[in-house]
Write a protein that holds these residues in place. Structure first.
Motif, PDB file in Angstrom:
ATOM      1  N   ALA A  23      -8.518   8.566  -6.260  1.00  0.00           N
ATOM      2  CA  ALA A  23      -8.747   7.563  -7.301  1.00  0.00           C
ATOM      3  C   ALA A  23      -7.723   7.703  -8.420  1.00  0.00           C
ATOM      4  O   ALA A  23      -7.210   6.700  -8.944  1.00  0.00           O
ATOM      5  N   TYR A  24      -7.429   8.927  -8.781  1.00  0.00           N
ATOM      6  CA  TYR A  24      -6.425   9.214  -9.814  1.00  0.00           C
ATOM      7  C   TYR A  24      -5.063   8.635  -9.410  1.00  0.00           C
ATOM      8  O   TYR A  24      -4.395   7.955 -10.198  1.00  0.00           O
ATOM      9  N   GLU A  25      -4.652   8.890  -8.184  1.00  0.00           N
ATOM     10  CA  GLU A  25      -3.349   8.401  -7.723  1.00  0.00           C
ATOM     11  C   GLU A  25      -3.316   6.880  -7.671  1.00  0.00           C
ATOM     12  O   GLU A  25      -2.314   6.249  -8.043  1.00  0.00           O
ATOM     13  N   ALA A  26      -4.405   6.270  -7.229  1.00  0.00           N
ATOM     14  CA  ALA A  26      -4.472   4.810  -7.179  1.00  0.00           C
ATOM     15  C   ALA A  26      -4.403   4.222  -8.588  1.00  0.00           C
ATOM     16  O   ALA A  26      -3.740   3.198  -8.822  1.00  0.00           O
ATOM     17  N   LEU A  27      -5.090   4.851  -9.529  1.00  0.00           N
ATOM     18  CA  LEU A  27      -5.066   4.387 -10.918  1.00  0.00           C
ATOM     19  C   LEU A  27      -3.660   4.434 -11.480  1.00  0.00           C
ATOM     20  O   LEU A  27      -3.196   3.479 -12.119  1.00  0.00           O
ATOM     21  N   LEU A  28      -2.956   5.536 -11.252  1.00  0.00           N
ATOM     22  CA  LEU A  28      -1.596   5.665 -11.777  1.00  0.00           C
ATOM     23  C   LEU A  28      -0.644   4.663 -11.132  1.00  0.00           C
ATOM     24  O   LEU A  28       0.242   4.121 -11.790  1.00  0.00           O
ATOM     25  N   GLU A  29      -0.834   4.428  -9.845  1.00  0.00           N
ATOM     26  CA  GLU A  29       0.105   3.570  -9.114  1.00  0.00           C
ATOM     27  C   GLU A  29      -0.125   2.089  -9.382  1.00  0.00           C
ATOM     28  O   GLU A  29       0.838   1.325  -9.556  1.00  0.00           O
ATOM     29  N   ASN A  30      -1.388   1.670  -9.416  1.00  0.00           N
ATOM     30  CA  ASN A  30      -1.665   0.227  -9.441  1.00  0.00           C
ATOM     31  C   ASN A  30      -2.751  -0.207 -10.412  1.00  0.00           C
ATOM     32  O   ASN A  30      -3.167  -1.365 -10.389  1.00  0.00           O
ATOM     33  N   ILE A  32      -6.562   0.108 -12.634  1.00  0.00           N
ATOM     34  CA  ILE A  32      -7.977   0.311 -12.333  1.00  0.00           C
ATOM     35  C   ILE A  32      -8.486  -0.589 -11.209  1.00  0.00           C
ATOM     36  O   ILE A  32      -9.411  -0.212 -10.475  1.00  0.00           O
ATOM     37  N   ASP A  33      -7.916  -1.763 -11.035  1.00  0.00           N
ATOM     38  CA  ASP A  33      -8.374  -2.658  -9.972  1.00  0.00           C
ATOM     39  C   ASP A  33      -8.128  -2.081  -8.579  1.00  0.00           C
ATOM     40  O   ASP A  33      -8.748  -2.528  -7.598  1.00  0.00           O
ATOM     41  N   ALA A  34      -7.239  -1.090  -8.490  1.00  0.00           N
ATOM     42  CA  ALA A  34      -6.954  -0.469  -7.193  1.00  0.00           C
ATOM     43  C   ALA A  34      -7.947   0.640  -6.861  1.00  0.00           C
ATOM     44  O   ALA A  34      -7.958   1.133  -5.730  1.00  0.00           O
ATOM     45  N   VAL A  35      -8.761   1.010  -7.827  1.00  0.00           N
ATOM     46  CA  VAL A  35      -9.712   2.112  -7.600  1.00  0.00           C
ATOM     47  C   VAL A  35     -11.011   1.513  -7.062  1.00  0.00           C
ATOM     48  O   VAL A  35     -11.960   1.237  -7.800  1.00  0.00           O
ATOM     49  N   LYS A  36     -11.034   1.292  -5.752  1.00  0.00           N
ATOM     50  CA  LYS A  36     -12.193   0.725  -5.068  1.00  0.00           C
ATOM     51  C   LYS A  36     -12.485   1.557  -3.825  1.00  0.00           C
ATOM     52  O   LYS A  36     -11.575   2.158  -3.237  1.00  0.00           O
ATOM     53  N   VAL A  37     -13.740   1.562  -3.449  1.00  0.00           N
ATOM     54  CA  VAL A  37     -14.185   2.489  -2.410  1.00  0.00           C
ATOM     55  C   VAL A  37     -13.467   2.283  -1.088  1.00  0.00           C
ATOM     56  O   VAL A  37     -12.949   3.243  -0.494  1.00  0.00           O
ATOM     57  N   MET A  38     -13.413   1.055  -0.589  1.00  0.00           N
ATOM     58  CA  MET A  38     -12.844   0.840   0.746  1.00  0.00           C
ATOM     59  C   MET A  38     -11.354   1.189   0.808  1.00  0.00           C
ATOM     60  O   MET A  38     -10.927   1.896   1.728  1.00  0.00           O
ATOM     61  N   PRO A  39     -10.537   0.727  -0.150  1.00  0.00           N
ATOM     62  CA  PRO A  39      -9.127   1.128  -0.110  1.00  0.00           C
ATOM     63  C   PRO A  39      -8.934   2.633  -0.220  1.00  0.00           C
ATOM     64  O   PRO A  39      -8.040   3.195   0.418  1.00  0.00           O
ATOM     65  N   LEU A  40      -9.768   3.294  -0.991  1.00  0.00           N
ATOM     66  CA  LEU A  40      -9.654   4.755  -1.102  1.00  0.00           C
ATOM     67  C   LEU A  40     -10.035   5.425   0.210  1.00  0.00           C
ATOM     68  O   LEU A  40      -9.412   6.402   0.626  1.00  0.00           O
ATOM     69  N   ALA A  41     -11.071   4.904   0.859  1.00  0.00           N
ATOM     70  CA  ALA A  41     -11.481   5.456   2.140  1.00  0.00           C
ATOM     71  C   ALA A  41     -10.357   5.330   3.164  1.00  0.00           C
ATOM     72  O   ALA A  41     -10.068   6.265   3.922  1.00  0.00           O
TER      73      ALA A  41
END
Length: 216
Positions: A23-30, A32-41
């Motif tokens: 979630a941290y990496e997704a937040l930095l890259e793209n 808060i909208d990128a911090v979602k369960v399915m994409p993280l999974a």
């Protein structure tokens, strides 16, 4: 391939820390909208249901991110202002360690959280509180060295706002080499405190952030 096989054969669900890191990496890259369960999974190669073995819902994960930000950036800043120093210039140079060590103060995370707060009123309130706590800690540091409260507050705000502005300006710019930043910092310490750091203080500061031989 072996890790994927283990996931499938043992039903490994990852760990709470692994999900927070993703979630941290997704937040930095793209953002808060990128911090979602399915994409993280998908990013982790885990099932969506494995997420719920560690978190009740997405908000639970977001709260964990906020807690991580508070502990690293606010917690470490406050502790650094309280570190032993014989002079105010030494104390300010101690604080400058934060801007040079991501393990103490994560500038990328700070930038991402500030952007996130534009769309989250609750987080905006937490950010406002964090700013207050940090500035009060810096002010207390100046007051410890006999600065009057009003002047200590101004100096604390100057130190803090200068760095937050630097973070905002440098987020999408080229990474600045370490050597020129290090050379400027004793001068910043003089500007912020009105006093000149000793050669010994500057030497100790530079030694903490020495460059590999042949660089800089």
């Amino acid at each position: 391939m072996k890790e994927a096989l283990i996931d499938k054969t043992t039903g490994w669900r990852g760990t709470r820390d692994i999900w927070i890191r993703a979630a941290y990496e997704a937040l930095l890259e793209n953002g808060i909208d990128a911090v979602k369960v399915m994409p993280l999974a998908e990013r982790l190669g885990l099932s969506r249901t494995s997420f719920y073995g560690h978190f009740s819902d997405r908000n639970d994960l977001l709260n964990a991110l906020v807690t991580h930000w508070q502990a690293r950036n606010t917690g470490n800043l406050v502790r650094r202002t309280e570190d032993y120093a014989e002079t105010i210039t030494e104390a300010v140079l101690n604080v400058f360690d934060l801007w040079l060590r991501p393990d103490l103060f994560d500038s990328r995370l700070e930038f991402a959280v500030r952007n996130w707060a534009h769309t989250d009123a609750e987080l905006a309130g937490l950010l406002e509180e964090a700013d207050r706590v940090r500035i009060e800690a810096l002010q207390a540091m100046f007051e410890r060295f006999s600065y009057e409260a009003a002047y200590a507050n101004i100096r604390a705000n100057t130190v803090y706002q200068t760095q937050i502005g630097y973070i905002s300006m440098k987020k999408d710019g080229p990474e600045e080499p370490l050597a020129p930043r290090l050379k400027r910092m004793p001068h910043y310490a003089e500007i912020f405190t009105g006093r000149t750091a000793t050669e010994a203080e500057i030497a100790r500061f530079l030694a903490r952030h020495s460059l590999p031989e042949g660089t800089g």
